[in-house]
Write an enzyme that holds these catalytic residues in place. Structure first.
Site, PDB file in Angstrom:
ATOM      1  CG  PHE A  70     -13.057   0.550  -5.740  1.00  0.00           C
ATOM      2  CD1 PHE A  70     -12.696  -0.317  -4.725  1.00  0.00           C
ATOM      3  CD2 PHE A  70     -12.211   0.675  -6.823  1.00  0.00           C
ATOM      4  CE1 PHE A  70     -11.521  -1.044  -4.790  1.00  0.00           C
ATOM      5  CE2 PHE A  70     -11.027  -0.052  -6.905  1.00  0.00           C
ATOM      6  CZ  PHE A  70     -10.688  -0.906  -5.884  1.00  0.00           C
ATOM      7  N   GLY A  71     -16.593   3.011  -3.321  1.00  0.00           N
ATOM      8  CA  GLY A  71     -17.388   4.229  -3.213  1.00  0.00           C
ATOM      9  C   GLY A  71     -18.607   4.270  -4.105  1.00  0.00           C
ATOM     10  CE1 TYR A 104      -3.418  -2.596   0.120  1.00  0.00           C
ATOM     11  CE2 TYR A 104      -3.799  -2.135   2.424  1.00  0.00           C
ATOM     12  CZ  TYR A 104      -4.121  -2.820   1.290  1.00  0.00           C
ATOM     13  OH  TYR A 104      -5.152  -3.726   1.305  1.00  0.00           O
ATOM     14  N   GLY A 164     -23.330   6.252  -3.760  1.00  0.00           N
ATOM     15  CA  GLY A 164     -24.190   6.998  -4.656  1.00  0.00           C
ATOM     16  C   GLY A 164     -23.571   8.256  -5.225  1.00  0.00           C
ATOM     17  CE  LYS A 165     -16.818   8.697  -4.421  1.00  0.00           C
ATOM     18  NZ  LYS A 165     -15.626   9.113  -3.641  1.00  0.00           N
ATOM     19  CB  SER A 196     -14.317  -3.519  -1.515  1.00  0.00           C
ATOM     20  OG  SER A 196     -13.087  -2.986  -1.947  1.00  0.00           O
ATOM     21  CG  LEU A 223     -22.529  -0.265  -3.230  1.00  0.00           C
ATOM     22  CD1 LEU A 223     -22.121  -1.484  -2.414  1.00  0.00           C
ATOM     23  CD2 LEU A 223     -23.948  -0.424  -3.755  1.00  0.00           C
TER      24      LEU A 223
END
Length: 345
Positions: free
Chosen positions: A237-238, A53, A242-243, A233, A240
């Site tokens: 990866f974001g 990472y 909704g953005k 997750s 969900l």
């Protein structure tokens, strides 16, 4: 905060684990420390990182996350933190980590552990995980096993013998796997039984409303064998959150790193995301609350690994623990799943 003991271990972990893979790329050291401080103050005692990472993995940022976690850990009461990290596997070809020597052999694992200990500024790692299988398996959005891609791999017995030495020396306490499938887990458990070697206590796999692969063979296997699931997750990866429905170019890994979100670039994903977002709104929840509470509420989840790039996101993710869940929500989720079945395995 709720706490659980991982079966077969001495690890008493918070039901939410802070993932750190944005530290060193999307988040600075100061921002990483702020997230760690906030999560720790909210009762999170479980921290997950990895030697490769931040992500996406790059030669100029590699190991930054462990160093950031280490500079935070150096000022903590070490006994109050449950620290997990991972050894890079062979299949990604990351030549900038140990010159590409990633087979799970005695020499490579010892080098990986000792390097991680130095970066993390600690004498021991509570949970040491093999980041993904060394052998040929479907990974990161693949879902079909292809025997034509077979390659040599280190026998699980040899890997466990190497890890056993590190356990005996007190450098690691317990071992886990990640991105694993039933056959591989079975090989590790059988080798542990037959040769009296350390037993795997956890598997860290992707799991969310969009990826419920775990619920078939791995769920039965791990329930019967008492192996903990540490899902990563949960927000896909974001997606969900909704953005990206509101703004397709919203800042995040999906838009900032070309090709990195290929697991979620599949037919059915946009429709499923929109359906779950509408369901959340109908029940007075944010899409993020729905996605996280779904994972938090699964009986087979030991500790959910969350990540954030801001304190506001982290606060919402932690607050989602208290979000309501009902039979009506459970049924509605089941109905959506049948329409868009597992779109991002």
């Amino acid at each position: 905060m709720e706490y659980r003991t991982l079966p077969g271990s001495t690890l008493h972990v918070s039901a939410i684990c802070l993932g750190t893979m944005t530290f060193g790329q999307q988040n600075s050291e100061a921002e990483g420390h702020a997230q760690l401080d906030y999560a720790f103050a909210r009762g999170v005692n479980f921290i997950d990182t990895a030697e490769m990472y931040p992500v996406p993995p790059r030669a100029d940022t590699v190991h930054a996350t462990e160093r950031i976690v280490g500079s935070w850990l150096a000022r903590q009461d070490r006994d109050k933190v449950v620290l997990a990290t991972k050894a890079t596997g062979a299949s990604r070809g990351l030549q900038w980590i140990r010159d590409g020597q990633h087979a799970f052999t005695r020499a490579n694992l010892r080098a990986a552990v000792e390097d991680s200990l130095r970066r993390l500024q600690t004498d021991y790692i509570d949970l040491y995980q093999l980041h993904w299988p060394e052998r040929n398996t479907p990974m990161f959005g693949e879902f079909v096993y292809d025997p034509a891609k077979e390659r040599p791999f280190t026998p699980p017995r040899e890997t466990l013998e190497a890890l056993a030495e590190l356990v005996d020396e007190g450098k690691i306490r317990h071992i886990g796997l990640s991105n694993e499938w039933p056959w591989g887990l079975m090989q590790f458990l059988n080798a542990a039984r037959e040769y009296q070697l350390p037993r795997v206590v956890s598997v860290q796999n992707a799991y969310s409303l969009l990826n419920r692969t775990w619920e078939t063979a791995m769920l039965e296997f791990c329930h019967r064998e008492q192996i903990a699931l540490l899902p990563y997750s949960p927000m896909a990866f974001g997606l969900l959150s909704g953005k990206y429905l509101r703004d397709p170019q919203a800042r995040g890994r999906v838009t900032e790193f070309d090709g990195f979100a290929q697991r979620y670039s599949k037919p059915g994903v946009p429709e499923a995301v929109a359906a779950y977002a509408a369901l959340a709104e109908a029940h007075g929840l944010s899409p993020a609350q729905l996605a996280l509470k779904f994972v938090y509420s699964r009986w087979f989840v030991a500790s959910t690994i969350i990540g954030a790039t801001s304190l506001a996101q982290l606060e919402e993710n932690l607050n989602a623990w208290e979000a309501p869940w009902s039979e009506a929500l459970e049924q509605a989720v089941a109905d959506i799943r049948l329409r868009w079945f597992n779109p991002a395995p």
